[in-house]
Design an enzyme around this catalytic site. Structure first.
Site, PDB file in Angstrom:
ATOM      1  CB  SER A  36      -0.891  -0.005   1.247  1.00 46.11           C
ATOM      2  OG  SER A  36      -1.530   1.237   1.423  1.00 46.11           O
ATOM      3  CE1 TYR A  66      -3.772  -2.020   5.028  1.00 49.37           C
ATOM      4  CE2 TYR A  66      -3.579   0.275   4.342  1.00 49.37           C
ATOM      5  CZ  TYR A  66      -3.729  -1.073   4.029  1.00 49.37           C
ATOM      6  OH  TYR A  66      -3.817  -1.455   2.718  1.00 49.37           O
ATOM      7  CE  LYS A  69      -1.556  -4.121   3.273  1.00 48.02           C
ATOM      8  NZ  LYS A  69      -1.888  -5.370   2.566  1.00 48.02           N
TER       9      LYS A  69
END
Length: 282
Positions: free
Chosen positions: A74, A98, A102
């Site tokens: 991402s 988040y 990643k």
């Protein structure tokens, strides 16, 4: 049908394929949790599902001699943009859980490549996937309170939500709302197939590649486009910024173009039309 944290489940899939005298050539790793807001509220869950799940997956892959993987990463790994267009050498400094998960998985895959020369990896850094398949048969099924903008637009358009909340109108952008690089999911899917061909042709060992259009759109610009192409009204209100959000994320996609001789081409108008078309058919 299962959970990537479940080693027995994953091994059963590989064993089933081997029992048919076949084997897995590669894995496209899409399984994970993906809400910035939820990751801040439930960090332990995100580390468990995203990182522990990925560790379990690569361990099972190695056990069955499958060493090629395209990872769904991402643009959130970059955090706050240090320039207008983010290239793959931009600073990795995520500002939410988040994005941190990643970035850590990317580091895990790099370490695997350094440890074992058999691995072939592409960390495909998504910008903002949107839309649905043009047929209206495949789209983004969500709960009643989606975190992503397009599903919420759809719910307002069909009357299931009264209005859209815009998080912040005081960003340093042309209209005060945040800027994102919206990418049609059809382009995203096709990009995965092209990258997979490169990996299986042994074209590279490991690469981090942005996948985006290179065009930034503000939230207000998106709403205006959505209303125009779908001939509908989207009432909205401004509310405070969300923790973990950033002002702008736009891809420098030149490495993608150089690697694949291809870049995403579907328009924002197509994303808006296809997204609502799927919602109406779902």
């Amino acid at each position: 049908k299962g959970d990537i944290r479940d080693q027995v489940f994953l091994e059963s899939i590989f064993k089933e394929v081997y029992s048919l005298n076949n084997y897995f050539h590669a894995v496209i790793h899409l399984a994970g949790l993906k809400s910035v807001r939820e990751s801040i509220l439930k960090p332990k869950r995100y580390w468990d599902v995203n990182l522990n799940g990925s560790i379990n997956l690569v361990n099972v892959m190695k056990k069955f001699n499958c060493y090629s993987i395209v990872f769904s990463s991402s643009a959130t790994v970059y955090g706050i943009a240090d320039k207008e267009l983010l290239d793959e050498n931009s600073i990795i400094k995520p500002c939410n859980v988040y994005g941190e998960t990643k970035a850590r998985i990317e580091k895990l895959l790099l370490n695997l490549c350094l440890e074992n020369n058999n691995w072939r990896v592409c960390n495909l850094r998504y910008f903002n996937p949107a839309g649905a398949h043009y047929s209206g048969l495949i789209g983004e099924a969500t709960c009643n309170n989606p975190n992503n903008l397009f599903p919420y637009l759809n719910l307002v358009a069909i009357g299931k939500k009264k209005f859209l909340r815009i998080y912040g109108n005081d960003w340093n952008t042309r209209d005060g709302t945040a800027i994102r690089d919206y990418l049609h999911v059809d382009d995203l899917a096709y990009g995965h197939l092209l990258i997979m061909q490169h990996i299986l042709s042994d074209k590279f060992k490991i690469k981090n590649i942005n996948i985006g259009t290179g065009k930034g759109t503000t939230v207000l610009e998106l709403i205006n486009t959505y209303q125009k192409v779908n001939n509908c009204e989207i009432p909205f209100e401004f509310v405070s910024r969300r923790e973990g959000d950033v002002e702008s994320l736009i891809a420098d996609n030149q490495l993608l173009k150089k690697t694949l001789n291809w870049i995403p081409s579907k328009s924002l108008e197509s994303m808006c039309l296809d997204s609502l078309n799927w919602q109406k058919n779902s």
